[in-house]
Design a protein around this motif. Structure first.
Motif, PDB file in Angstrom:
ATOM      1  N   ASN A 103      21.727  37.194 -89.401  1.00 28.88           N
ATOM      2  CA  ASN A 103      21.779  37.275 -87.957  1.00 28.88           C
ATOM      3  C   ASN A 103      20.790  36.052 -88.322  1.00 28.88           C
ATOM      4  O   ASN A 103      20.094  36.014 -88.346  1.00 28.88           O
ATOM      5  CB  ASN A 103      21.254  38.261 -87.197  1.00 28.88           C
ATOM      6  CG  ASN A 103      22.243  38.986 -87.173  1.00 28.88           C
ATOM      7  OD1 ASN A 103      23.612  38.814 -86.998  1.00 28.88           O
ATOM      8  ND2 ASN A 103      22.264  40.621 -86.875  1.00 28.88           N
ATOM      9  N   CYS A 104      20.743  34.865 -86.949  1.00 35.84           N
ATOM     10  CA  CYS A 104      20.543  34.262 -86.584  1.00 35.84           C
ATOM     11  C   CYS A 104      18.849  34.870 -85.953  1.00 35.84           C
ATOM     12  O   CYS A 104      19.126  35.255 -84.521  1.00 35.84           O
ATOM     13  CB  CYS A 104      20.682  33.378 -86.047  1.00 35.84           C
ATOM     14  SG  CYS A 104      20.361  31.446 -84.718  1.00 35.84           S
ATOM     15  N   PRO A 105      17.848  34.019 -86.365  1.00 33.80           N
ATOM     16  CA  PRO A 105      16.673  34.510 -85.604  1.00 33.80           C
ATOM     17  C   PRO A 105      16.200  33.814 -83.571  1.00 33.80           C
ATOM     18  O   PRO A 105      16.149  34.467 -83.178  1.00 33.80           O
ATOM     19  CB  PRO A 105      15.709  34.057 -86.056  1.00 33.80           C
ATOM     20  CG  PRO A 105      16.265  32.791 -86.859  1.00 33.80           C
ATOM     21  CD  PRO A 105      17.379  33.275 -87.213  1.00 33.80           C
ATOM     22  N   ILE A 106      16.703  33.055 -84.010  1.00 35.02           N
ATOM     23  CA  ILE A 106      16.995  32.698 -82.967  1.00 35.02           C
ATOM     24  C   ILE A 106      17.632  33.022 -81.394  1.00 35.02           C
ATOM     25  O   ILE A 106      17.148  33.590 -80.466  1.00 35.02           O
ATOM     26  CB  ILE A 106      17.500  31.566 -82.445  1.00 35.02           C
ATOM     27  CG1 ILE A 106      16.185  30.393 -83.657  1.00 35.02           C
ATOM     28  CG2 ILE A 106      17.546  30.331 -81.053  1.00 35.02           C
ATOM     29  CD1 ILE A 106      16.463  28.687 -83.025  1.00 35.02           C
ATOM     30  N   CYS A 107      19.655  33.474 -81.783  1.00 32.81           N
ATOM     31  CA  CYS A 107      20.128  33.947 -80.487  1.00 32.81           C
ATOM     32  C   CYS A 107      20.937  35.278 -81.450  1.00 32.81           C
ATOM     33  O   CYS A 107      22.002  35.598 -80.483  1.00 32.81           O
ATOM     34  CB  CYS A 107      21.226  33.252 -80.583  1.00 32.81           C
ATOM     35  SG  CYS A 107      21.868  32.222 -81.847  1.00 32.81           S
ATOM     36  N   LEU A 108      20.851  35.919 -82.631  1.00 33.85           N
ATOM     37  CA  LEU A 108      21.548  36.981 -82.810  1.00 33.85           C
ATOM     38  C   LEU A 108      22.592  36.683 -83.650  1.00 33.85           C
ATOM     39  O   LEU A 108      23.715  37.631 -83.763  1.00 33.85           O
ATOM     40  CB  LEU A 108      20.896  37.626 -82.185  1.00 33.85           C
ATOM     41  CG  LEU A 108      19.723  38.214 -81.844  1.00 33.85           C
ATOM     42  CD1 LEU A 108      19.371  39.175 -81.174  1.00 33.85           C
ATOM     43  CD2 LEU A 108      18.463  38.700 -83.492  1.00 33.85           C
TER      44      LEU A 108
END
Length: 50
Positions: free
Chosen positions: A22-27
């Motif tokens: 998952n993206c660490p910024i927006c999941l």
């Protein structure tokens, strides 16, 4: 395509999705992408690279 082949394909697709981080910024799920001439992951929403 027979049932066994279909099950293998579904399992391969499922494993690809589950192994995607998952993206660490927006999941959002990160997708495979070419990053600096190398294979990496990029978020389609935020553009973050891993």
């Amino acid at each position: 395509m027979d049932d066994l082949e279909r099950q293998r394909e579904l399992r391969r697709v499922r494993d690809e999705v589950l192994s995607s981080p998952n993206c660490p910024i927006c999941l959002h799920r990160m997708e495979p992408a070419e990053v600096n001439s190398d294979v990496g992951r990029r978020c389609p929403e935020s553009g973050a690279v891993a």
